[in-house]
Write an enzyme that holds these catalytic residues in place. Structure first.
Site, short mmCIF file in Angstrom:
data_model
loop_
_atom_site.label_atom_id
_atom_site.label_comp_id
_atom_site.label_asym_id
_atom_site.label_seq_id
_atom_site.Cartn_x
_atom_site.Cartn_y
_atom_site.Cartn_z
N SER A 145 7.65 23.47 0.53
CA SER A 145 7.37 23.36 -0.26
C SER A 145 7.37 22.38 -1.42
O SER A 145 8.02 21.89 -1.29
CB SER A 145 6.33 24.59 -0.65
N ASP A 271 -1.68 22.36 7.44
CA ASP A 271 -1.44 22.49 6.09
C ASP A 271 -2.44 23.21 5.36
O ASP A 271 -3.06 21.62 5.21
CB ASP A 271 -0.10 22.15 5.75
N HIS A 298 1.48 26.33 6.14
CA HIS A 298 2.29 26.27 5.17
C HIS A 298 3.39 27.16 5.13
O HIS A 298 3.43 28.49 4.46
CB HIS A 298 1.52 26.00 3.65
#
Length: 326
Positions: A145, A271, A298
């Site tokens: 991320s 995502d 995600h």
């Protein structure tokens, strides 16, 4: 089994399920030899910034190399996806260093200044120190991320300022356009609640440690990330807006075309935070491999009832096959 194909069972395919389970504590249950072997380390950069990390070394050196793991925003070295990935890598013979970004994990006391995602130099310095200490063994970098965004910016910077020994970079669900990602978080009630709770708690810790410097009371009743960011920047930074700040670590279009370090980017079409269209618009170099999976949410990419991360196998395969000249 094709290591590049993710085909989870039907009950594990929804993006929300993948995203929630990615950070679910149950995945980290059981013995973790990587955690058992961990030793705390505080790295001090040339600018005097102190970053907290945990080094886990094999009992018997196998010289496969060291993997540095970078967590996402408001995550830490103890995040489930970091612990489980580290456990898998450690079980396959790699040493593991879990690095905390500033003000993440139990590190708020180490620096007076607060965390901003634009603070790349201190992370580069820490990675360089770790890599230098490993010479001549290979070093690999993997980020998730926001940590994936840091990993890509480090790979890009290495084109001009190489880090000795760093052979490969893997970026999982990286944030490319934080402006869009912020809107997506704010539009998702469950994800928004998750990040608001963690960010408020982090700011409260920082204020308690430095009460004469910080007063975040004007942020605590805000119900979205964008407005919290605007208020934080207005009082404690030189940025005139969140948009200007976000542009400081945006990676779109041609921003990654100069990467020469072998780099793998992994994302999912579903995502809920990072728009997949941004990846299709990237102009990357020949040294960059982009893998887009139909499922994964995600930071998820979980592939079975054991809730193992598919990307873990990709990492091991990628790192084990890195050539000495990479």
């Amino acid at each position: 089994m094709d290591p590049l194909r993710l085909n989870p069972p039907f009950w594990l395919r929804p993006a929300g399920v993948q995203t929630v389970l990615a950070s679910a504590g149950l995945r980290a249950l059981g013995r973790n030899a990587m955690v058992d072997a961990a030793r705390q380390t505080i790295l001090t950069t040339a600018e005097g910034v102190r970053l907290l990390g945990y080094m886990s070394r094999q009992a018997r050196p196998r010289q496969k190399g060291l993997v540095i793991l970078l967590h996402g925003w408001e995550g830490s070295s103890e995040s489930t996806y970091i612990r489980t990935t580290g456990r898998f890598l450690f079980s396959h013979g790699f040493d593991v260093f879990r690095l905390n970004l500033r003000d993440h994990g139990p590190s708020h006391h180490l620096n007076t200044g607060i965390f901003y995602a634009v603070l790349l130099d201190e992370v580069v310095d820490a990675v360089r120190q770790i890599a230098d200490a490993e010479h001549p063994n290979p070093v690999f970098l993997a980020g998730f991320s926001l940590g994936g965004n840091f990993a890509l910016r480090i790979a890009r910077q290495c084109a001009a300022q190489p880090i000795n020994g760093l052979k490969q970079v893997v970026s999982i669900s990286p944030v490319l356009d934080p402006d869009k990602a912020t809107d997506r978080i704010d539009d998702s009630l469950l994800i928004l609640k998750y990040f608001l709770k963690k960010w408020r708690r982090s700011l409260a810790v920082k204020q308690q440690l430095f009460p004469g410097r910080y007063d975040f009371s004007a942020l605590m009743d805000v119900d979205n990330i964008r407005e919290m960011t605007e208020r934080l920047l207005a009082r404690y930074s030189d940025y005139d807006s969140a948009g200007t700040y976000f542009r400081g670590y945006t990676l779109t279009n041609n921003d990654l075309r100069d990467i020469t370090l072998p780099t793998t980017i992994i994302t999912a079409r579903d995502d809920p935070i990072i728009p997949v269209a941004d990846f299709y618009d990237l102009h990357t170099s020949e040294s960059t491999r982009l893998i887009v999976q139909p499922y994964g949410g995600h930071n998820g990419f979980l592939e079975g009832w054991r809730l193992n991360g598919w990307y873990e196998r990709v990492m091991v395969d990628t790192f084990e096959n890195a050539s000495p000249s990479d």
